[in-house]
Design a protein around this motif. Sequence first.
Motif, PDB file in Angstrom:
ATOM      1  N   ALA A  45      34.831  51.402  36.991  1.00 13.23           N
ATOM      2  CA  ALA A  45      35.788  50.444  37.383  1.00 13.23           C
ATOM      3  C   ALA A  45      37.351  50.767  37.442  1.00 13.23           C
ATOM      4  O   ALA A  45      37.737  51.508  36.589  1.00 13.23           O
ATOM      5  N   GLY A  46      37.981  50.376  38.480  1.00 13.64           N
ATOM      6  CA  GLY A  46      39.442  50.572  38.565  1.00 13.64           C
ATOM      7  C   GLY A  46      39.530  51.794  39.636  1.00 13.64           C
ATOM      8  O   GLY A  46      40.793  51.688  40.014  1.00 13.64           O
ATOM      9  N   THR A  67      39.752  49.206  47.090  1.00 12.49           N
ATOM     10  CA  THR A  67      39.552  49.410  45.631  1.00 12.49           C
ATOM     11  C   THR A  67      37.846  49.226  45.673  1.00 12.49           C
ATOM     12  O   THR A  67      37.208  48.716  46.698  1.00 12.49           O
ATOM     13  N   ILE A  68      37.181  50.266  44.816  1.00 11.69           N
ATOM     14  CA  ILE A  68      35.756  50.236  44.634  1.00 11.69           C
ATOM     15  C   ILE A  68      35.411  48.800  43.938  1.00 11.69           C
ATOM     16  O   ILE A  68      35.707  48.516  42.631  1.00 11.69           O
ATOM     17  N   ALA A  69      34.581  47.799  44.653  1.00 12.44           N
ATOM     18  CA  ALA A  69      34.503  46.778  43.954  1.00 12.44           C
ATOM     19  C   ALA A  69      32.942  46.722  43.321  1.00 12.44           C
ATOM     20  O   ALA A  69      32.762  45.926  42.474  1.00 12.44           O
ATOM     21  N   VAL A  82      39.595  38.385  26.739  1.00 13.93           N
ATOM     22  CA  VAL A  82      40.329  38.874  27.601  1.00 13.93           C
ATOM     23  C   VAL A  82      40.127  37.902  28.768  1.00 13.93           C
ATOM     24  O   VAL A  82      39.160  37.296  29.112  1.00 13.93           O
ATOM     25  N   ILE A  83      41.247  37.563  29.649  1.00 12.09           N
ATOM     26  CA  ILE A  83      41.120  36.834  30.866  1.00 12.09           C
ATOM     27  C   ILE A  83      41.588  37.854  32.006  1.00 12.09           C
ATOM     28  O   ILE A  83      42.050  38.607  32.236  1.00 12.09           O
ATOM     29  N   CYS A  84      40.617  37.695  32.702  1.00 11.85           N
ATOM     30  CA  CYS A  84      40.541  38.494  34.336  1.00 11.85           C
ATOM     31  C   CYS A  84      40.995  37.340  35.489  1.00 11.85           C
ATOM     32  O   CYS A  84      40.362  36.317  35.444  1.00 11.85           O
ATOM     33  N   VAL A 138      38.392  42.817  40.720  1.00 16.06           N
ATOM     34  CA  VAL A 138      38.425  42.479  39.388  1.00 16.06           C
ATOM     35  C   VAL A 138      37.153  42.185  38.777  1.00 16.06           C
ATOM     36  O   VAL A 138      36.924  42.627  37.586  1.00 16.06           O
ATOM     37  N   TYR A 139      36.085  42.279  39.731  1.00 11.51           N
ATOM     38  CA  TYR A 139      34.834  42.172  39.314  1.00 11.51           C
ATOM     39  C   TYR A 139      34.297  43.154  38.514  1.00 11.51           C
ATOM     40  O   TYR A 139      33.569  42.888  37.461  1.00 11.51           O
TER      41      TYR A 139
END
Lengths: 279, 476
Positions: free
Chosen positions: A30-31, A48-50, A101-103, A113-114
Amino acid sequence: MYKILNKEELSDAVVLFEIDAPEIAKKARAGNFIILKINEQGERIPLTIADFNREAGTITTVFQKIGKTTFQLGMLRQGDFLADVIGPLGKHSHIENFGTVICVGGGVGIAPVYPIARALKEAGNTVISIIGARTKNLIFWEEHMQNVSDELIITTDDGSYGRKAVVTVPLDELLREREGIKLVIAIGPAIMMKFVCITTEKYSIKTVVSLNSIMVDGTGMCGACRIEAGGRTQFACVDGPEFDGHEVDFDLLMARQRMYLDEEKNALEQYIKSAETLQ
Amino acid sequence: MKEETKQKKRTSMREQQPRERARNFKEVPYGYTPDEAVQEASRCLNCKNPACRKGCPVEVDIPSFIQLVKEGKFIEAAWKAKEKNVLPAVCGRVCPQEIQCESLCILGKKGEPVAIGNLERFVADYEADHGEMKTPDIPKRTGRKVAIIGSGPGGLTCAADLIKSGHDVTLFEALHKPGGVLVYGIPEFRLPKSIVEREVEYIKKLGVKLVTNAVIGKLYSIDELMNEHGYDACFIATGAGLPVFMGIPGENLNGIYSANEFLTRANLMKAYLFPDYDTPIRKGRHVAVIGGGNVAMDSARVALRLGAEKVYLIYRRSEAEMPARKAEVHHAQEEGIEFLLLTNPLRYIDDGKGNVSAVECIRMELSEPDDSGRRRPVPINGSEFRLEIDVAIPAIGTRSNPVLLETMTDLTITKRGYILADEETGMTSKRGVFAGGDIVTGSATVILAMGAGRKAAHGINEYFKWKYWDTGTLSD
């Protein structure tokens, strides 16, 4: 050559590719992001790699058709090939059990973000997600996000779906009303990330943003992606793409994103014209 | 005898006129004709004890190949050069012969040395145009596998040497094209990309496997290559990499490029062909390049060819201290690059929309010599002035790229951030891992990287033979 195994039109402007890239899938986290180039004449663009599937050997990326390259990408079909896919690049997200946490995902930023929300959920966090877009047609992956979130809030600027608001409105409410929120992750247009950071700063909640600056090589060699964070010039490709949002100079980021506006406009016009002639 | 000694001056190479070439990306010199090559080769005295060879980091048998040129055996001459140098067409063009082989030529004592570089270029091009590419016999496979990280001049040389020793060799390249600095850094007009492709093709023909788009440290770690992919040794030749900025105000304004970015857009991505190629580049009207090395000269000359009306080259010392090759400085001046020597930028001015509109500079004077032995430039108070520009290109050097090194906590790094490696063998502090070129020395030249690649190949062969690893003598 990298084969497009699956193509989905997520909305009028947003397209998903699942790409055959087993070596990248093995390492993706992720990221991370990839650099992609369509053909010999193509430019190198970061996406980005989703999502990734190590068993199937695939990575998923999501892009919005805004310029010549992304329009041309959008014309490709399942079974077509991409000349070059390079990755996984950048530092991956720092994942641990923070608590709550809030995404926040805005527009095409919902895709990157997923996997972060998913990783945070798997690490034991309570995940509250806010996804927003200009209008209903641009919202995608509602179910994906639902599956990895304890709570999901949807907003649209025009009120055609979910709440009629920008993402910072429910964000501000949550920060005001809820106790124990430890971290906010925000990915979307620079202007959205800027306002998310202004909102969270009032409550002194650490905020991580993922910066989508212009890149060429994506490995630290050129410095096209340089940004300022914490008063220092840093490279989004190797020092990021994630940074402490309260340290980022978003105005500089936005100015640098506009560097080739004229060239991009001309290239797109010319491309659309030639595509029409072909048809 | 008279015939051989009469010509004191070297045979000059014809080249495109400055005015014409400053607006195109075609190669500047045309190369020798066969007659010119024979004429120049005939100047060689074929010394009993040839000094020139000692000046070549890869030990090309210079007198022998020149002798073959003299006899008109051009293809044989090319093969002779290729015995030691896998990139003769590249080296003939970009090596600083004036401080290497040619500087030791006995003719140089009284007149001009033999134009060894020009002859090397001639034979390599002649072979490519006329001969079939001959590959040497490769010995029986040893079954040993070597991974080479980076396909620039150091990696290519090491790969060629090791494949000739019978090992399995894989070159890993982070970019989408092989060649490293030869394709992203050195411009078309100085080193046509078709020539790099040709030399890479030769190395592939020798049996070297090439994997592009492979960022080692991200896609695979060195440990994974050695433990899971079965490589017995690795050679790290990733180059210096990360561009250095001056850290002055306004340096992140639009229109300011690192030389690496500017050259990569133009050379690797062919931005000068935009929009036929998709990568854009800002074609400045008034461009300032900062620095005095070869990379600065390349950047200035590319800016000119993109259509700039005015290109300034800003350097804080005087022309005598410039690290660039004399020939490059000369070419740049001929083409109309305006040199602002003893000048240093202080800050960049914003046009109000995030673009650079001017650079404020200060005049410098030279004082006592510094650590580098060059006289240290100091600013002259009150001498500030402004230049209107719309593109600026700092070309002031690079530092080591952290992407791979971050993943290798067991590798000893120098204080300057480069890999600590033995100069003669390339051995690092980590068993089985060798390193060479800019990632060890900091920014240097193509031929020095090639020399390091050759030494590492030798070091790897010795390691395979003896399995001996002693890094006790390594010190920063």
